[in-house]
Write a protein that holds these residues in place. Structure first.
Motif, PDB file in Angstrom:
ATOM      1  N   GLY A  67       0.802  -1.221   0.000  1.00 51.82           N
ATOM      2  CA  GLY A  67       0.000   0.000   0.000  1.00 51.82           C
ATOM      3  C   GLY A  67       0.830   1.263   0.000  1.00 51.82           C
ATOM      4  O   GLY A  67       0.322   2.343   0.240  1.00 51.82           O
ATOM      5  N   GLY A  68       2.123   1.172  -0.260  1.00 59.53           N
ATOM      6  CA  GLY A  68       3.003   2.338  -0.269  1.00 59.53           C
ATOM      7  C   GLY A  68       3.692   2.531   1.075  1.00 59.53           C
ATOM      8  O   GLY A  68       3.333   1.912   2.070  1.00 59.53           O
ATOM      9  N   VAL A  69       4.689   3.390   1.100  1.00 65.72           N
ATOM     10  CA  VAL A  69       5.452   3.650   2.315  1.00 65.72           C
ATOM     11  C   VAL A  69       4.792   4.779   3.089  1.00 65.72           C
ATOM     12  O   VAL A  69       4.592   5.869   2.564  1.00 65.72           O
ATOM     13  CB  VAL A  69       6.911   4.020   1.980  1.00 65.72           C
ATOM     14  N   ASP A  70       4.431   4.497   4.333  1.00 67.16           N
ATOM     15  CA  ASP A  70       3.819   5.499   5.209  1.00 67.16           C
ATOM     16  C   ASP A  70       4.853   5.938   6.237  1.00 67.16           C
ATOM     17  O   ASP A  70       5.210   5.162   7.119  1.00 67.16           O
ATOM     18  CB  ASP A  70       2.595   4.895   5.911  1.00 67.16           C
ATOM     19  N   PRO A  71       5.362   7.175   6.166  1.00 71.52           N
ATOM     20  CA  PRO A  71       6.395   7.621   7.102  1.00 71.52           C
ATOM     21  C   PRO A  71       5.929   7.633   8.561  1.00 71.52           C
ATOM     22  O   PRO A  71       6.745   7.678   9.462  1.00 71.52           O
ATOM     23  CB  PRO A  71       6.745   9.029   6.647  1.00 71.52           C
ATOM     24  N   ASP A  72       4.622   7.572   8.789  1.00 71.60           N
ATOM     25  CA  ASP A  72       4.109   7.529  10.156  1.00 71.60           C
ATOM     26  C   ASP A  72       4.018   6.109  10.694  1.00 71.60           C
ATOM     27  O   ASP A  72       3.754   5.912  11.879  1.00 71.60           O
ATOM     28  CB  ASP A  72       2.722   8.185  10.232  1.00 71.60           C
ATOM     29  N   ALA A  73       4.219   5.118   9.860  1.00 74.09           N
ATOM     30  CA  ALA A  73       4.142   3.718  10.283  1.00 74.09           C
ATOM     31  C   ALA A  73       5.187   2.905   9.526  1.00 74.09           C
ATOM     32  O   ALA A  73       4.867   2.074   8.698  1.00 74.09           O
ATOM     33  CB  ALA A  73       2.750   3.167  10.039  1.00 74.09           C
ATOM     34  N   LEU A  74       6.448   3.189   9.821  1.00 79.42           N
ATOM     35  CA  LEU A  74       7.552   2.512   9.133  1.00 79.42           C
ATOM     36  C   LEU A  74       7.855   1.182   9.796  1.00 79.42           C
ATOM     37  O   LEU A  74       8.653   1.094  10.717  1.00 79.42           O
ATOM     38  CB  LEU A  74       8.802   3.385   9.161  1.00 79.42           C
ATOM     39  N   LEU A  75       7.198   0.151   9.331  1.00 81.89           N
ATOM     40  CA  LEU A  75       7.403  -1.188   9.854  1.00 81.89           C
ATOM     41  C   LEU A  75       8.433  -1.893   8.993  1.00 81.89           C
ATOM     42  O   LEU A  75       8.351  -1.864   7.772  1.00 81.89           O
ATOM     43  CB  LEU A  75       6.072  -1.952   9.790  1.00 81.89           C
ATOM     44  N   GLY A  76       9.414  -2.507   9.635  1.00 84.51           N
ATOM     45  CA  GLY A  76      10.441  -3.195   8.869  1.00 84.51           C
ATOM     46  C   GLY A  76      11.278  -4.101   9.738  1.00 84.51           C
ATOM     47  O   GLY A  76      10.919  -4.413  10.866  1.00 84.51           O
ATOM     48  N   CYS A  77      12.417  -4.490   9.216  1.00 79.30           N
ATOM     49  CA  CYS A  77      13.338  -5.406   9.877  1.00 79.30           C
ATOM     50  C   CYS A  77      14.591  -4.643  10.305  1.00 79.30           C
ATOM     51  O   CYS A  77      15.104  -3.824   9.551  1.00 79.30           O
ATOM     52  CB  CYS A  77      13.711  -6.521   8.915  1.00 79.30           C
ATOM     53  N   ILE A  78      15.055  -4.934  11.497  1.00 78.63           N
ATOM     54  CA  ILE A  78      16.298  -4.354  12.023  1.00 78.63           C
ATOM     55  C   ILE A  78      17.264  -5.495  12.321  1.00 78.63           C
ATOM     56  O   ILE A  78      16.881  -6.486  12.941  1.00 78.63           O
ATOM     57  CB  ILE A  78      16.043  -3.564  13.326  1.00 78.63           C
ATOM     58  N   VAL A  79      18.496  -5.347  11.880  1.00 82.62           N
ATOM     59  CA  VAL A  79      19.548  -6.309  12.210  1.00 82.62           C
ATOM     60  C   VAL A  79      20.775  -5.523  12.648  1.00 82.62           C
ATOM     61  O   VAL A  79      21.271  -4.673  11.906  1.00 82.62           O
ATOM     62  CB  VAL A  79      19.916  -7.200  11.005  1.00 82.62           C
TER      63      VAL A  79
END
Length: 126
Positions: A4-16
């Motif tokens: 649905g596109g990148v939402d800067p208010d809900a940046l969900l992702g992976c951190i390593v």
């Protein structure tokens, strides 16, 4: 998460985060902005050595930092990494700038005021 596109208010992702001896902290689904903020705040807090505990907003855990000499140990949810302080600081700054570029803001996105300030403080120390 780009569905649905990148939402800067809900940046969900992976951190390593990878330590100097192969250890890792890995979170597959986390709010990137709040994790980066906690990481930046912790690194600022231990600039001159010592320990700090920083809550990760929106997550059920805190990041623990312990700095001795040129190294910092970071712990999160039972995972731990030890790395060079300047190395992890530089990589955080670079990751932040890459994220900002990717989502299309110049580091002045209003929701990231505290993160921008912490990154600026770290940048001055390198």
């Amino acid at each position: 998460d780009e569905v649905g596109g990148v939402d800067p208010d809900a940046l969900l992702g992976c951190i390593v985060l990878e330590g100097s001896k192969g250890s890792r902290i890995e979170e597959s689904t986390i709010f990137l902005d709040t994790f980066l903020l906690a990481l930046a705040e912790g690194l600022v807090a231990v600039t001159n050595g010592g320990s700090a505990c920083v809550e990760v907003f929106d997550e059920p855990g805190s990041l623990l930092f312990s700095r001795t000499s040129d190294n910092v140990t970071i712990e999160y949810k039972g995972q731990s990494v030890r790395c060079g302080y300047d190395v992890v600081t530089r990589e955080l700054i670079d990751a932040y700038h890459d994220l900002a570029k990717y989502i299309g803001f110049s580091g002045r996105f209003p929701a990231y005021v505290e993160l921008n300030e912490a990154i600026a403080a770290l940048s001055k120390r390198l």
